[in-house]
Design an enzyme around this catalytic site. Structure first.
Site, PDB file in Angstrom:
ATOM      1  N   GLY A  51      24.751  65.012  37.359  1.00 22.58           N
ATOM      2  CA  GLY A  51      23.795  63.973  37.727  1.00 22.58           C
ATOM      3  C   GLY A  51      22.499  64.186  36.989  1.00 22.58           C
ATOM      4  N   CYS A  78      28.171  70.874  36.155  1.00 23.51           N
ATOM      5  CA  CYS A  78      26.786  70.697  35.721  1.00 23.51           C
ATOM      6  C   CYS A  78      25.851  70.694  36.938  1.00 23.51           C
ATOM      7  CB  CYS A  78      26.682  69.434  34.855  1.00 23.51           C
ATOM      8  SG  CYS A  78      25.139  69.338  33.951  1.00 23.51           S
ATOM      9  N   HIS A 165      30.904  69.810  30.601  1.00 28.53           N
ATOM     10  CA  HIS A 165      31.650  68.672  31.169  1.00 28.53           C
ATOM     11  C   HIS A 165      33.120  68.687  30.741  1.00 28.53           C
ATOM     12  CE1 HIS A 165      28.279  66.418  32.929  1.00 28.53           C
ATOM     13  NE2 HIS A 165      27.578  67.121  32.049  1.00 28.53           N
ATOM     14  N   GLU A 167      35.372  66.699  31.688  1.00 26.66           N
ATOM     15  CA  GLU A 167      35.966  65.352  31.725  1.00 26.66           C
ATOM     16  C   GLU A 167      35.841  64.595  30.402  1.00 26.66           C
ATOM     17  OE1 GLU A 167      33.268  66.397  33.213  1.00 26.66           O
ATOM     18  OE2 GLU A 167      31.704  64.886  33.345  1.00 26.66           O
ATOM     19  N   SER A 219      39.967  33.635  34.582  1.00 24.74           N
ATOM     20  CA  SER A 219      39.344  33.283  33.301  1.00 24.74           C
ATOM     21  C   SER A 219      40.395  33.186  32.206  1.00 24.74           C
ATOM     22  CB  SER A 219      38.350  34.379  32.914  1.00 24.74           C
ATOM     23  OG  SER A 219      39.069  35.558  32.588  1.00 24.74           O
ATOM     24  N   GLY A 220      41.620  33.629  32.520  1.00 22.77           N
ATOM     25  CA  GLY A 220      42.644  33.717  31.483  1.00 22.77           C
ATOM     26  C   GLY A 220      42.727  35.134  30.930  1.00 22.77           C
ATOM     27  N   GLY A 221      41.751  35.974  31.271  1.00 23.48           N
ATOM     28  CA  GLY A 221      41.709  37.344  30.751  1.00 23.48           C
ATOM     29  C   GLY A 221      42.460  38.333  31.637  1.00 23.48           C
ATOM     30  N   VAL A 222      42.456  39.591  31.184  1.00 25.15           N
ATOM     31  CA  VAL A 222      43.258  40.614  31.849  1.00 25.15           C
ATOM     32  C   VAL A 222      42.727  40.926  33.256  1.00 25.15           C
ATOM     33  CG1 VAL A 222      44.047  43.011  31.680  1.00 25.15           C
ATOM     34  CG2 VAL A 222      43.739  41.658  29.608  1.00 25.15           C
ATOM     35  N   ASP A 223      41.411  41.133  33.369  1.00 19.92           N
ATOM     36  CA  ASP A 223      40.869  41.637  34.631  1.00 19.92           C
ATOM     37  C   ASP A 223      41.066  40.650  35.779  1.00 19.92           C
ATOM     38  OD1 ASP A 223      40.084  43.463  32.798  1.00 19.92           O
ATOM     39  OD2 ASP A 223      37.960  42.952  32.860  1.00 19.92           O
ATOM     40  N   SER A 224      40.742  39.387  35.537  1.00 16.85           N
ATOM     41  CA  SER A 224      40.892  38.422  36.631  1.00 16.85           C
ATOM     42  C   SER A 224      42.376  38.175  36.919  1.00 16.85           C
ATOM     43  CB  SER A 224      40.163  37.115  36.322  1.00 16.85           C
ATOM     44  OG  SER A 224      40.740  36.459  35.220  1.00 16.85           O
ATOM     45  N   SER A 225      43.227  38.273  35.900  1.00 18.77           N
ATOM     46  CA  SER A 225      44.655  38.049  36.132  1.00 18.77           C
ATOM     47  C   SER A 225      45.260  39.180  36.970  1.00 18.77           C
ATOM     48  CB  SER A 225      45.417  37.964  34.809  1.00 18.77           C
ATOM     49  OG  SER A 225      44.910  36.908  34.041  1.00 18.77           O
TER      50      SER A 225
END
Ligand code: XMP
Length: 509
Positions: A51, A78, A165, A167, A219-225
């Site tokens: 942080g 950290c 880190h 990660e 929207s036709g995009g990946v996330d909303s689909s």
């Protein structure tokens, strides 16, 4: 399950994601989640993230001190390590100089947290403070040239710390360290799969929504689909999807959405063809920010009207992803510093009056893709290049009118079709055509022409913040150029954009 207590590091969610990649479920939670609640959640391990604060700062975020008495293994990273050491009498001080970047780590241990790691490896540091002394309850496990206490272990309890880190990919054996913590120290077996996350989300959505109706904007995009497919799995006919055609979409986009969400998933799909309204308001507008503003405003008006026509809708589902959340400053009450305002956050205003559901909020893009495939969405959709909300409007330089939009739409479809045919679509992260606001001279048949120019843009990128132009094979460029000039009326010249970002941007406007 492993819990990551989020102290505001930009990479906190990345810790969770690396652990999920090792098939152990991992979730980010508030840094001050009570020990009692943690006991109820029953994780096998806790990770205290990094942080931006200093542990001795007055306002610095602190965990519930009782977490150190739960008997659950703890790994501090950290800031998290500094907290764990300070609690047990260690001293944390500003380092001789702030340290950012790669450095060589010398491990003194070769088991437990450091099992299967070489004695020397590269790690990535990003800190101002460091642990200067540790109480004799701890032993030091590793050092770097500037940081004599770069990793620690409690003598009798399962409390560990890493100053660097693990990660981030720059830490050579970072994933191995995290895997050692979750498997060797916490005893997780690594049997978790994406399907378990889907089951978990489905149960959570059902419990939250009850019998109410949920609206999801597509929207036709990946996330909303993926959001819609997940909700459909959870609540089926209680889901209503709204897709707004703003007249600036790619060729065939509306049909694809219909095919997916009406024919394949039988959702209550509302396709609102508002193209006339958008194009009327956009007519003659050439300033890019003005175009964005108009499209944003009209979209909200159209969406609101359609949503209000759906009776009993109480929730609005949005496909916000984790990177959208960090880039716009994270959880409102969280300690992360704001980096940048992202286009996708806050697309719809709060005063629409719905309760928000954001089931992808903890996930990264590639995890969303995996989830989408598991939910039965097609590869074609899952690997679709991102398409900006204002669509073709910001790829048509100069004044907008329906004829110019049609020209661009045809040229754009040819670019994508040829990239797919050549098997290059997946090698490129974003490709499209741009219609330039200039005419140039050409000769067709016996006549002289004075017509439009199309620019073709194709880029490779990891995160869209920087990008390289794609070294497109000449035969593919040739095919694209010939087809556009032959098939799109009013275009007599095609050029290829060979600019990187920065200093150029991906879009032309
Ligand atoms: P730039 O042009 O800034 O683009 O290099 C980076 C990424 O953001 C997308 N982009 C937008 N997306 N609304 C969006 O939803 C916008 O106004 C917008 N402008 C740029 C762009 O397509 C690229 O993926």
């Amino acid at each position: 399950m492993i819990l990551v207590l989020d102290f505001g590091s930009q990479t906190a969610q990345l810790i969770a994601r690396r652990i999920r990649d090792r098939h152990v479920f991992c979730q980010l939670v508030r840094h001050d989640l009570s020990a009692e609640r943690i006991r109820e959640l029953n994780p096998k391990g806790l990770i205290l993230s990094g942080g931006p604060a200093s542990v001795y700062g007055e306002q610095s975020p602190k965990p519930d001190p009782e977490i150190f008495k739960l008997g659950i293994p703890i790994l501090g990273i950290c800031y998290g390590m500094q907290l764990a050491c300070q609690v047990r009498g260690g001293a944390v001080k500003p380092g001789a100089k702030r340290e950012f970047g790669r450095t060589e780590l010398h491990a003194k241990a070769s088991d437990g947290l450091f099992a299967n790691l070489p004695a020397a490896s590269t790690v990535w540091m990003s800190h101002g403070d460091q642990v200067e002394t540790i109480s004799d309850e701890f032993i030091s496990l590793a050092e770097t040239d500037t940081c004599p206490i770069a990793a620690v272990k409690h003598q009798s309890q399962a409390v560990y710390g890493l100053q660097f880190h693990p990660e981030v990919t720059h830490t050579q054996f970072g994933t191995q360290l995290l895997e050692n913590f979750v498997k060797q120290i916490c005893g997780c077996r690594g049997t978790w799969r994406m399907s378990s996350l889907i089951e978990r989300e489905v149960a959570a959505i059902k419990a939250r929504v009850g019998n109410a109706r949920v609206i999801c904007g597509l929207s036709g995009g990946v996330d909303s689909s993926v959001t819609a497919a997940l909700l459909y799995k959870a609540i089926g006919s209680q889901l209503s999807c709204i897709f707004v055609d703003n007249g600036c979409l790619r060729k065939g986009e509306s049909d694809k959405v219909r095919d997916r969400f009406q024919n394949h998933f039988k959702t209550d799909l509302h396709v609102v063809d508002a193209s006339e309204r958008f194009l009327k308001e956009l007519h003659g507008v050439s300033d890019p920010q003005q175009k964005r503003k108009i499209i944003g405003r009209v979209f909200i008006e159209v969406f609101r009207k359609e949503a209000e026509s759906i009776p009993d809708a109480r929730f609005l589902a949005q496909g916000t992803l984790y990177p959208d959340v960090i880039e716009s400053g994270g959880h409102a009450d969280g300690p992360a510093a704001t980096i940048k305002h992202h286009h996708n956050v806050g697309g719809l205003p709060e005063e629409l009056g719905f309760e928000l559901i954001e089931p992808l909020r903890d996930l990264f893009k590639d995890e969303v893709r995996r989830m989408g495939l598991e939910l039965g969405l097609s590869e074609e959709l899952i690997w679709r290049h991102p398409f900006p909300g204002p669509g073709l409007a910001v790829r048509l330089l100069g004044a907008i009118n329906p004829d110019r939009l049609d020209k661009l739409r045809e040229a754009d479809a040819i670019v994508l079709e040829e990239l797919r045919k050549a098997g290059l679509y997946r090698d490129i992260q974003q490709a499209f055509a741009v219609l330039l606001p200039v005419q140039s001279v050409g000769v067709m048949g016996d006549g002289r022409t004075y017509e439009d120019v199309i620019a073709v843009r194709a880029v490779t990128t990891d995160d869209f913040m920087t990008a390289d132009w794609y070294p497109m094979p000449y035969p593919v460029l040739q095919k694209i150029s010939t087809r556009i000039i032959n098939e799109v009326r009013g275009v007599n010249r095609v050029v290829y954009d060979i600019s990187s970002k920065p200093p150029s941007t991906i879009e032309w406007e």
